[in-house]
Write a protein that holds these residues in place. Structure first.
Motif, PDB file in Angstrom:
ATOM      1  N   GLY A   1     -14.249 -25.657  40.753  1.00 43.02           N
ATOM      2  CA  GLY A   1     -13.200 -26.510  41.287  1.00 43.02           C
ATOM      3  C   GLY A   1     -11.861 -25.821  41.412  1.00 43.02           C
ATOM      4  O   GLY A   1     -10.869 -26.465  41.758  1.00 43.02           O
ATOM      5  N   ALA A   2     -11.824 -24.519  41.129  1.00 46.50           N
ATOM      6  CA  ALA A   2     -10.650 -23.656  41.345  1.00 46.50           C
ATOM      7  C   ALA A   2      -9.526 -23.870  40.344  1.00 46.50           C
ATOM      8  O   ALA A   2      -8.473 -23.258  40.470  1.00 46.50           O
ATOM      9  CB  ALA A   2     -10.101 -23.817  42.765  1.00 46.50           C
ATOM     10  N   GLY A   3      -9.749 -24.722  39.342  1.00 49.22           N
ATOM     11  CA  GLY A   3      -8.706 -24.981  38.372  1.00 49.22           C
ATOM     12  C   GLY A   3      -8.738 -24.013  37.206  1.00 49.22           C
ATOM     13  O   GLY A   3      -9.277 -22.904  37.288  1.00 49.22           O
ATOM     14  N   GLY A   4      -8.152 -24.441  36.079  1.00 45.92           N
ATOM     15  CA  GLY A   4      -8.109 -23.617  34.883  1.00 45.92           C
ATOM     16  C   GLY A   4      -9.318 -23.824  34.004  1.00 45.92           C
ATOM     17  O   GLY A   4     -10.342 -24.337  34.437  1.00 45.92           O
ATOM     18  N   GLY A   5      -9.210 -23.414  32.739  1.00 48.48           N
ATOM     19  CA  GLY A   5     -10.283 -23.618  31.784  1.00 48.48           C
ATOM     20  C   GLY A   5     -11.569 -22.931  32.184  1.00 48.48           C
ATOM     21  O   GLY A   5     -11.573 -21.743  32.547  1.00 48.48           O
ATOM     22  N   ILE A   6     -12.663 -23.653  32.127  1.00 47.53           N
ATOM     23  CA  ILE A   6     -13.989 -23.106  32.454  1.00 47.53           C
ATOM     24  C   ILE A   6     -14.005 -22.542  33.863  1.00 47.53           C
ATOM     25  O   ILE A   6     -14.606 -21.491  34.129  1.00 47.53           O
ATOM     26  CB  ILE A   6     -15.065 -24.200  32.307  1.00 47.53           C
ATOM     27  CG1 ILE A   6     -15.213 -24.634  30.845  1.00 47.53           C
ATOM     28  CG2 ILE A   6     -16.402 -23.711  32.861  1.00 47.53           C
ATOM     29  CD1 ILE A   6     -15.676 -23.552  29.894  1.00 47.53           C
ATOM     30  N   MET A   7     -13.323 -23.212  34.787  1.00 42.73           N
ATOM     31  CA  MET A   7     -13.320 -22.775  36.181  1.00 42.73           C
ATOM     32  C   MET A   7     -12.652 -21.409  36.330  1.00 42.73           C
ATOM     33  O   MET A   7     -13.179 -20.506  37.002  1.00 42.73           O
ATOM     34  CB  MET A   7     -12.621 -23.820  37.054  1.00 42.73           C
ATOM     35  CG  MET A   7     -13.340 -25.153  37.111  1.00 42.73           C
ATOM     36  SD  MET A   7     -12.406 -26.433  38.003  1.00 42.73           S
ATOM     37  CE  MET A   7     -11.304 -27.004  36.702  1.00 42.73           C
ATOM     38  N   SER A   8     -11.515 -21.259  35.708  1.00 45.74           N
ATOM     39  CA  SER A   8     -10.808 -19.980  35.765  1.00 45.74           C
ATOM     40  C   SER A   8     -11.621 -18.881  35.087  1.00 45.74           C
ATOM     41  O   SER A   8     -11.698 -17.749  35.579  1.00 45.74           O
ATOM     42  CB  SER A   8      -9.441 -20.113  35.098  1.00 45.74           C
ATOM     43  OG  SER A   8      -8.736 -18.901  35.131  1.00 45.74           O
ATOM     44  N   ALA A   9     -12.242 -19.209  33.963  1.00 44.20           N
ATOM     45  CA  ALA A   9     -13.026 -18.226  33.217  1.00 44.20           C
ATOM     46  C   ALA A   9     -14.195 -17.699  34.045  1.00 44.20           C
ATOM     47  O   ALA A   9     -14.450 -16.493  34.095  1.00 44.20           O
ATOM     48  CB  ALA A   9     -13.535 -18.844  31.914  1.00 44.20           C
ATOM     49  N   ALA A  10     -14.922 -18.605  34.701  1.00 45.77           N
ATOM     50  CA  ALA A  10     -16.063 -18.191  35.520  1.00 45.77           C
ATOM     51  C   ALA A  10     -15.621 -17.298  36.671  1.00 45.77           C
ATOM     52  O   ALA A  10     -16.285 -16.316  37.014  1.00 45.77           O
ATOM     53  CB  ALA A  10     -16.803 -19.419  36.048  1.00 45.77           C
ATOM     54  N   HIS A  11     -14.471 -17.612  37.273  1.00 49.27           N
ATOM     55  CA  HIS A  11     -13.941 -16.774  38.354  1.00 49.27           C
ATOM     56  C   HIS A  11     -13.439 -15.433  37.834  1.00 49.27           C
ATOM     57  O   HIS A  11     -13.570 -14.410  38.512  1.00 49.27           O
ATOM     58  CB  HIS A  11     -12.822 -17.510  39.091  1.00 49.27           C
ATOM     59  CG  HIS A  11     -13.314 -18.517  40.077  1.00 49.27           C
ATOM     60  ND1 HIS A  11     -12.509 -19.461  40.657  1.00 49.27           N
ATOM     61  CD2 HIS A  11     -14.557 -18.723  40.598  1.00 49.27           C
ATOM     62  CE1 HIS A  11     -13.212 -20.201  41.481  1.00 49.27           C
ATOM     63  NE2 HIS A  11     -14.464 -19.773  41.468  1.00 49.27           N
ATOM     64  N   GLU A  12     -12.874 -15.419  36.649  1.00 52.31           N
ATOM     65  CA  GLU A  12     -12.442 -14.151  36.059  1.00 52.31           C
ATOM     66  C   GLU A  12     -13.637 -13.205  35.916  1.00 52.31           C
ATOM     67  O   GLU A  12     -13.552 -12.020  36.253  1.00 52.31           O
ATOM     68  CB  GLU A  12     -11.820 -14.391  34.679  1.00 52.31           C
ATOM     69  CG  GLU A  12     -10.386 -14.855  34.702  1.00 52.31           C
ATOM     70  CD  GLU A  12      -9.837 -15.006  33.291  1.00 52.31           C
ATOM     71  OE1 GLU A  12     -10.259 -14.238  32.397  1.00 52.31           O
ATOM     72  OE2 GLU A  12      -9.001 -15.908  33.074  1.00 52.31           O
ATOM     73  N   GLY A  13     -14.724 -13.738  35.401  1.00 52.75           N
ATOM     74  CA  GLY A  13     -15.913 -12.909  35.205  1.00 52.75           C
ATOM     75  C   GLY A  13     -16.518 -12.434  36.508  1.00 52.75           C
ATOM     76  O   GLY A  13     -16.996 -11.302  36.605  1.00 52.75           O
ATOM     77  N   ALA A  14     -16.487 -13.295  37.525  1.00 51.78           N
ATOM     78  CA  ALA A  14     -17.116 -12.957  38.808  1.00 51.78           C
ATOM     79  C   ALA A  14     -16.235 -12.066  39.671  1.00 51.78           C
ATOM     80  O   ALA A  14     -16.737 -11.258  40.450  1.00 51.78           O
ATOM     81  CB  ALA A  14     -17.465 -14.233  39.560  1.00 51.78           C
ATOM     82  N   GLY A  15     -14.911 -12.214  39.568  1.00 49.45           N
ATOM     83  CA  GLY A  15     -14.001 -11.480  40.443  1.00 49.45           C
ATOM     84  C   GLY A  15     -13.838 -12.195  41.775  1.00 49.45           C
ATOM     85  O   GLY A  15     -14.692 -12.993  42.181  1.00 49.45           O
TER      86      GLY A  15
END
Length: 359
Positions: free
Chosen positions: A123-137
């Protein structure tokens, strides 16, 4: 998805002195590429809008329709560049702090999915969403943001990039969370996470969405999803509000690696599925050997309305998807009801010992 035009859409035009159907056809001929298989669909879309204009609905209704059409068209266009990549939608709380073990778990999940060339949708937000995007790039991330007056803003990974789409309506955003997903991973979260979990299960249980892996991811010692599963078993399954096999639609996993392996295993032989009139077709990367076909006939016959299973090559009925012409098909008259059992069938065809030897 099959489509049958509704003649009712044209009846309103017969009361007008102007032949509106002819005007619509003229506009279609000016805009739609010659030979497009979607010509009749575009025609019905325009007729629907004209019907609304004729009725002159209230302004709120007209705004809803306009915003919905705009968001749909924009999303279709923006996602076209990613259509050949498999994607995994990751849900979870936007309020998970960076120092929480679940944040590290979601970040590791994103990394493991990216290693397997899977894009990560959140959903492009913070928390779990931000973490998953950090890992994926960024190159392996897609963010489907919702415009809210508080709390929600796009995370730094996708913010300002072409990998971010913003939506006004939750229901349109939810459509793309599921439509684009080849798998879904749900981490612990609040009302939104539970809403998304139950909606996805309902869509797959009822056949409104293709079957994909649904993984409930928690910490090794976490009880969030175990408690939820206990409730589902005790209150829904035991009271027969759902079929016992419906519980097969989801899997509890306790590590990012386990989640990634589950998704990879699901697509080891199974590729995709579709309906061809009354026949359900499972596309596979490998055919099934004789012993496996015998087991399918005997062990999964309850999935068929009548008759049984056959292995088939690509046929003319699928000419709209020529990119899948090399895949073998397992075809059968599916009852359209037991999707938990269908998941069990997919697990069976994914076992390497059931694959036919290469010619």
């Amino acid at each position: 998805m099959s489509y049958d035009p509704d003649d009712y859409l044209s009846r309103h035009f017969q009361t007008s002195g102007i032949d509106l159907r002819q005007k619509v056809d003229e506009l279609i001929n000016l805009t739609v590429p010659s030979g497009s298989p979607n010509l009749s669909l575009y025609r019905e879309m325009l007729i629907t809008v004209v019907r609304m204009a004729q009725a002159d609905r209230n302004r709120w209704d007209a705004k809803i329709m306009l915003q919905t059409l705009r968001e749909l068209e924009h999303a279709f266009s923006a996602l076209e560049q990613f259509k050949r990549r498999r994607k995994v939608t990751v849900f979870g709380s936007a309020r998970t702090p960076k120092q929480h073990p679940l944040y590290a778990l979601a970040r590791h999940l994103g990394s493991e999915l990216a290693k397997r060339d899977l894009m990560v949708i959140t959903g492009a937000g913070g928390g779990i969403m931000s973490a998953a995007h950090e890992g994926a790039g960024l190159e392996n991330s897609l963010g489907l943001n919702i415009t809210l007056p508080f709390e929600q803003r796009a995370n730094d990974i996708v913010d300002g990039s072409e990998h971010l789409l913003s939506f006004h309506f939750f229901f349109v955003r939810k459509l793309f969370f599921v439509k684009e997903a080849d798998a879904l991973v749900l981490c612990p979260g609040g009302f939104g996470t539970l809403d998304e979990a139950l909606e996805v299960l309902t869509l797959i249980q009822t056949g409104k969405s293709p079957i994909v892996p649904i993984l409930l991811l928690d910490e090794p010692d976490g009880s969030y999803w175990e408690d939820a599963m206990s409730f589902l078993h005790r209150q829904l399954e035991e009271n027969r509000y759902i079929l016992p096999s419906d519980m097969k639609l989801m899997r509890l996993v306790k590590s990012a690696d386990e989640a990634a392996v589950e998704i990879s295993r699901f697509y080891s032989n199974y590729h995709s599925s579709r309906w061809l009139k009354n026949i359900f077709v499972i596309r596979m990367n490998h055919g099934l050997n004789n012993e496996a076909m015998l087991h399918v006939q005997e062990g999964f016959g309850d999935l068929c309305q009548q008759g049984g299973f056959t292995l088939q090559p690509y046929c003319e009925s699928e000419k709209d998807e020529p990119e899948f012409c090399d895949l073998i098909r397992l075809a059968f008259p599916f009852n359209g009801r037991d999707h938990g059992r269908l998941r069990e069938l997919i697990d069976f065809i994914n076992l390497p010992q059931n694959w036919a030897a290469k010619a």
